[in-house]
Enzyme design. Structure first.
Site, PDB file in Angstrom:
ATOM      1  N   LYS A   1      -7.993  -4.590  -3.573  1.00 33.21           N
ATOM      2  CA  LYS A   1      -6.520  -4.916  -3.689  1.00 33.21           C
ATOM      3  C   LYS A   1      -6.072  -6.423  -3.362  1.00 33.21           C
ATOM      4  O   LYS A   1      -5.469  -6.901  -4.350  1.00 33.21           O
ATOM      5  CB  LYS A   1      -5.802  -3.961  -2.589  1.00 33.21           C
TER       6      LYS A   1
ATOM      7  N   ASP B   1       0.832  -0.993  -0.093  1.00 34.78           N
ATOM      8  CA  ASP B   1      -0.037  -0.185   0.042  1.00 34.78           C
ATOM      9  C   ASP B   1       0.836   1.176   0.231  1.00 34.78           C
ATOM     10  O   ASP B   1       2.267   1.170   0.609  1.00 34.78           O
ATOM     11  CB  ASP B   1      -0.917  -0.044   1.175  1.00 34.78           C
TER      12      ASP B   1
ATOM     13  N   THR C   1      -2.689   0.817  -4.623  1.00 30.07           N
ATOM     14  CA  THR C   1      -3.264   2.293  -4.159  1.00 30.07           C
ATOM     15  C   THR C   1      -4.588   2.735  -4.619  1.00 30.07           C
ATOM     16  O   THR C   1      -5.167   2.029  -5.547  1.00 30.07           O
ATOM     17  CB  THR C   1      -2.328   3.288  -4.509  1.00 30.07           C
ATOM     18  N   GLY C   2      -5.272   3.420  -3.919  1.00 29.62           N
ATOM     19  CA  GLY C   2      -6.524   3.883  -4.531  1.00 29.62           C
ATOM     20  C   GLY C   2      -6.267   4.958  -5.521  1.00 29.62           C
ATOM     21  O   GLY C   2      -7.278   5.452  -6.235  1.00 29.62           O
TER      22      GLY C   2
ATOM     23  N   ASP D   1      -2.314  -0.648   6.013  1.00 30.86           N
ATOM     24  CA  ASP D   1      -2.535   0.177   7.205  1.00 30.86           C
ATOM     25  C   ASP D   1      -4.104   0.427   7.246  1.00 30.86           C
ATOM     26  O   ASP D   1      -4.497   0.467   8.512  1.00 30.86           O
ATOM     27  CB  ASP D   1      -1.756   1.301   7.193  1.00 30.86           C
TER      28      ASP D   1
END
Length: 281
Positions: A203, A9, A43-44, A226
């Protein structure tokens, strides 16, 4: 088994609290790559808003891949070529817009180039722009007004967000009807961002797709994260790593808790479980 794929992430994990990439993390990633380990950032964000970070991490080579939009896209990091994509359509976008009206929250539709802005509830502006405050201006997605009553058809969207201060979102989330969770994947990706993705897209899903592409077993994959949108990454990896600064859900699901994102936690995990294992073998 030796770890051969590391899925990491970005915000709150690889990047520190100032959203910077430390030299320690860069070095550990490079050493893992030098030993033939695939390193994939998850990642977003859209690809264009993280290109500067991929360059810093030396993850823009021909065979480097990246997971963007929280699992909705797998792309070649250098060219942007799409390996796999799952999107939301016009009807689903309208459905989520109506939900946002019920919750009295602003909504944004996001594709590869734009953050679309339908009319917000009176006096309640979206704060999604805060998520890209450190992105070079040339790489940031452009904001664009859109008439909710005249959406294009087709209308292909990569993700939908509702962005307000965390306390407001926390009050709104319990009001989301259960039927929406049956149709979509809904969770907070950051304290001030509630995301809506196609059902089953996360993800962890894209990490599994990559594992299959590379012919890897689950035990050969390490996932590090996280936040709630990283839970699938940690749960579905053979070795799930939570940051010290992770939310409790992620820590509870993890096999190991590494140092925080301000203490090179990613580098520590790579050295402990990837580089040291290779040296000992």
């Amino acid at each position: 088994m030796e770890i051969k794929l590391i899925a990491i992430d970005l915000d709150g994990t690889l990047l520190d609290s100032n959203r910077l990439l430390s030299e320690g993390n860069k070095q550990a990633i490079q050493e893992a790559k030098d030993q033939g380990v695939k390193v994939v950032l998850c990642t977003g964000r859209p690809l264009r808003s993280m290109t500067h970070l991929l360059e810093e991490a030396n993850l823009l080579e021909e065979d480097d891949l990246v997971i963007t939009y929280n699992g909705g896209l797998i792309q070649k990091s250098k060219t942007g070529e799409i390996i796999k994509e799952i999107t939301l359509d016009r009807a689903e976008s309208l459905d989520i817009y109506h939900l946002s009206q019920q919750l009295n929250l602003p909504v944004n539709f996001i594709d590869l180039d734009y953050v679309y802005e339908p009319t917000y509830p009176e006096g309640i502006e979206s704060i999604y722009m805060q998520s890209s405050r450190e992105v070079p201006k040339a790489n940031a997605l452009k904001f664009k007004d859109i008439d909710i009553n005249n959406l294009p058809n087709p209308f292909k969207i990569n993700k939908i967000v509702m962005s307000r201060p965390g306390a407001e979102l926390d009050r709104a989330i319990p009001k989301i009807p259960a039927e929406y969770y049956k149709k979509y994947n809904i969770y907070k990706s950051q304290d001030f961002i509630l995301e809506v993705l196609p059902k089953y897209v996360d993800k962890g899903y894209s990490m599994r797709v990559l594992g299959e592409m590379f012919g890897l077993k689950k035990d050969q994959i390490m996932g590090i994260g996280d936040q709630e949108n990283d839970l699938s990454l940690v749960k579905n990896a053979g070795l799930g790593i939570a940051m010290e600064n992770a939310i409790d859900k992620v820590k509870e699901a993890a096999d190991y808790i590494t140092y925080s994102n301000d203490e090179n936690g990613v580098a520590h995990a790579i050295r402990k479980f990837v580089l040291n294992n290779r040296l000992s073998n």
